[in-house]
Design a protein around this motif. Structure first.
Motif, PDB file in Angstrom:
ATOM      1  N   UNK A  75     -47.212 -57.711  43.209  1.00 42.46           N
ATOM      2  CA  UNK A  75     -45.991 -57.402  43.951  1.00 42.46           C
ATOM      3  C   UNK A  75     -45.688 -58.485  44.979  1.00 42.46           C
ATOM      4  N   UNK A  76     -46.695 -58.857  45.753  1.00 42.82           N
ATOM      5  CA  UNK A  76     -46.467 -59.813  46.837  1.00 42.82           C
ATOM      6  C   UNK A  76     -46.140 -61.204  46.290  1.00 42.82           C
ATOM      7  N   UNK A  77     -46.897 -61.638  45.289  1.00 38.74           N
ATOM      8  CA  UNK A  77     -46.716 -63.011  44.812  1.00 38.74           C
ATOM      9  C   UNK A  77     -45.625 -63.151  43.760  1.00 38.74           C
TER      10      UNK A  77
ATOM     11  N   UNK B 289     -44.754 -52.024  41.276  1.00 39.98           N
ATOM     12  CA  UNK B 289     -46.090 -51.401  41.256  1.00 39.98           C
ATOM     13  C   UNK B 289     -46.368 -50.599  39.976  1.00 39.98           C
ATOM     14  N   UNK B 290     -45.299 -50.170  39.309  1.00 42.19           N
ATOM     15  CA  UNK B 290     -45.539 -49.385  38.085  1.00 42.19           C
ATOM     16  C   UNK B 290     -46.091 -50.275  36.980  1.00 42.19           C
ATOM     17  N   UNK B 291     -45.587 -51.535  36.931  1.00 43.25           N
ATOM     18  CA  UNK B 291     -46.192 -52.486  36.007  1.00 43.25           C
ATOM     19  C   UNK B 291     -47.567 -52.906  36.529  1.00 43.25           C
TER      20      UNK B 291
ATOM     21  N   UNK C 286     -35.629 -44.992  50.476  1.00 47.97           N
ATOM     22  CA  UNK C 286     -36.710 -44.762  49.524  1.00 47.97           C
ATOM     23  C   UNK C 286     -36.422 -45.467  48.222  1.00 47.97           C
ATOM     24  N   UNK C 287     -37.278 -46.388  47.862  1.00 50.94           N
ATOM     25  CA  UNK C 287     -37.124 -47.071  46.590  1.00 50.94           C
ATOM     26  C   UNK C 287     -38.339 -46.763  45.728  1.00 50.94           C
ATOM     27  N   UNK C 288     -38.130 -45.889  44.768  1.00 54.28           N
ATOM     28  CA  UNK C 288     -39.243 -45.439  43.937  1.00 54.28           C
ATOM     29  C   UNK C 288     -39.756 -46.562  43.036  1.00 54.28           C
ATOM     30  N   UNK C 289     -38.843 -47.462  42.675  1.00 53.54           N
ATOM     31  CA  UNK C 289     -39.203 -48.530  41.750  1.00 53.54           C
ATOM     32  C   UNK C 289     -40.222 -49.495  42.367  1.00 53.54           C
TER      33      UNK C 289
END
Lengths: 338, 240
Positions: free
Chosen positions: A81-83, A88-90, A157-160
């Protein structure tokens, strides 16, 4: 399918289950931020206890190093996610697969060389420990200084990307806890589940009945590891900070299995019941000793001492855990508490 | 050659020669007894066939397939099921679930396997106890459970290790009738280790006798029990 499993639950059990679920669904409307965080902690214990229980409670393989899989999930998803900006789902798929692969490796090592029981458990601790030291030196995930996820506006809120308020995380954790319960129920009534139970009860007899014990034990480790990694992902995105010393610590491995042991190893509801017992009591304990700290008393680790005491009480009075006892008390009895 | 052939198998544990150069045949659909005093190497012979140990020398084949070096689950997949002399029930599971595990070897569908497990449990007289946990059974019932579980795998060859020990004479007769039935009706080949001579005499068409790990006699039950070598190993030299 769901109908079939529910058919085995006595009517009163169904009622209790429905009431509990309804109460948990409605809870965010009534509780404050602190209680919400405690409930999230309950789900954390329930979910991870359930994941650990697949390996120990179903297949009979003791792991004391589940923090490893938890950390793999947390760090893999956070780094992606950071880089790279990967959702997060992937990250969960990647982290889960990675943890399953590592689990398969450790399992293969242990089972191939017939390292069983306590010695296998020590092997799992060893892997968790040296992964901790490794991550301490991995600078692209912050090393021992910690790895931090950017916090962007808790109002939306961003669920993705799993960026949002605690309430969102509350429902995500709840969904995972319910999901893993349903999964475990399905497993226990499947061919795979029966093979696991047979291996847990008597490996040699299981093998004589045609069960490839090596293969099915590896399955158990892989599934348990992958689910634990998913929990690690949720943890990473909820807490936003990761320190190797905390993520991979043996304390975390132990915390994960306490709920399952206190609730009842090998039972479906055990980890959930255990989590509901341990977390609130632990929190109460923290709150109670807080004023004493102001007076200069050193009470670090009081929660761990308390958890230890709970385990001792369980071992002495209810060796199979609280759930089988509670099951009878609730009038659900027809034999063994599942 | 179909059926089981054992050719010159040996097994040594450190200094102890447990089985030495043992050969015998179990023809397809046959009912063969394996007898001998305690410590004669009978159970070790079973373990060599079932894949618990690999023989140091010799060869075991079943239906033309070489079994040496196969794991127990692979031997089971080849069509051989065994019971354990020292019973090994899945203690925390119900009687029915114990048998179900065996049935799941032959039948992937859980509900179909459960139906079959129920039939087997009934046939072995455990029907009333199907929901009890196996740990609560008496020893004779546990022996029956061993048989039920093994039968669940739909074996072509059944290895029975002292399943009648501890049974009352009438129960022995019931078991004998049961084994004769599955041998005749289902064509299951049976090799049995047994101390209960009442059962051996009634069941076995042919008997192999072991002593100190070696085969000392074989033949029909009537002939074998009159064999001086057999009498000597059971009763001692003076009695002959």
């Amino acid at each position: 399918m769901l109908k079939l499993w529910l058919a085995e639950v006595p009517p009163r059990g169904k009622l209790y289950l429905a009431l509990l679920l309804a109460a948990l669904l409605a809870a965010p409307l009534f509780v404050d931020g602190y209680l919400l965080s405690v409930l999230i902690l309950v789900f954390y214990f329930a979910y991870l206890g359930q994941a650990w229980n697949i390996m120990m409670g179903f297949a009979g393989q003791l792991s004391l190093g589940h923090a490893l899989y938890f950390g793999i999930g947390a760090y893999t998803s956070a780094a992606l996610y950071v880089h790279l900006g990967v959702s997060p789902w992937f990250g969960m798929i990647a982290g889960g697969a990675f943890a399953a692969a590592i689990g398969a490796f450790i399992g293969a090592l242990g089972f191939r060389f017939k390292i069983g029981g306590v010695y296998f458990a020590i092997l799992t601790i060893a892997f968790a420990e040296f992964t901790r030291i490794l991550v301490d030196h991995l600078l692209f995930v912050g090393g021992s200084g910690g790895f931090f996820l950017p916090i962007s506006g808790r109002s939306s809120n961003d669920l993705w990307t799993l960026r949002g308020a605690p309430v969102m995380f509350y429902y995500v954790w709840l969904a995972f806890t319910v999901g893993v319960l349903i999964l475990c129920r399905a497993l226990l009534s499947s061919r795979l589940g029966y093979f696991w139970l047979a291996i847990r009860e008597d490996q040699e007899a299981a093998q004589a009945l045609g069960i490839d014990t090596f293969r099915y034990k590896i399955f158990a480790v892989m599934l348990s590891a992958a689910l634990t990694a998913c929990g690690g992902v949720l943890y990473a995105f909820y807490n936003n900070n990761l320190f190797p010393s905390a993520i991979f610590s043996i304390n975390r491995s132990i915390d994960m299995l306490l709920g399952a042991i206190i609730g009842g190893v090998g039972t479906l509801m055990g980890p959930i019941v255990g989590a509901f017992i341990l977390t609130p009591l632990g929190e109460t304990m923290t709150a109670l000793v807080e004023p004493l700290k102001g007076l200069g008393a050193k009470l670090d680790g009081i929660k761990q001492v308390f958890y230890g005491l709970c385990v001792v009480l369980i071992v002495v009075f209810q060796r199979r855990g609280v759930w089988p006892w509670l099951w009878r008390r609730l009038g659900l009895d027809r034999g063994e508490g599942r | 050659m179909s059926g089981l052939t054992v050719r010159g198998i040996s097994k040594r544990f450190r200094g102890l020669q447990a089985v030495k150069d043992v050969s015998f045949d179990v023809p397809e659909h046959g009912l063969i007894g394996l007898i001998g005093p305690n410590g004669a190497g009978k159970t070790t012979t079973f373990n060599l066939i079932a894949g618990v140990y690999a023989p140091d020398e010799g060869e075991v084949t079943f239906g033309g397939q070489r079994l040496n070096g196969l794991r127990p689950d692979q031997v089971c997949a080849a069509g051989i099921a065994r019971t354990f002399q020292i019973v090994r029930p899945f203690g925390e599971l119900s009687v029915l679930d114990n048998v179900l595990v065996g049935c799941l070897h032959a039948e992937a569908d859980v509900s179909a396997a459960r139906r079959r497990a129920g039939e087997i449990v009934d046939r072995l007289g455990l029907g009333a106890k199907r929901d009890q946990v196996a740990a609560s059974l008496t020893l004779p019932d546990r022996k029956r459970l061993e048989v039920a579980r093994a039968l669940g795998t739909k074996p072509k060859l059944l290895l029975l290790d002292e399943v009648m020990a501890g049974l009352r004479p009438t129960e022995v007769d019931q078991m004998v009738a049961f084994f004769r039935e599955i041998n005749r009706d289902l064509g299951v080949t049976i090799l049995l280790i047994e101390h209960v001579m009442r059962a051996v005499m009634a069941l076995a068409q042919y008997v192999v006798v072991l002593n100190h790990g070696e085969k000392i006699a074989e033949g029909t039950p009537e002939r074998v029990v009159r064999d001086p070598a057999v009498l000597e190993c059971y009763l001692g030299e003076e009695a002959v």
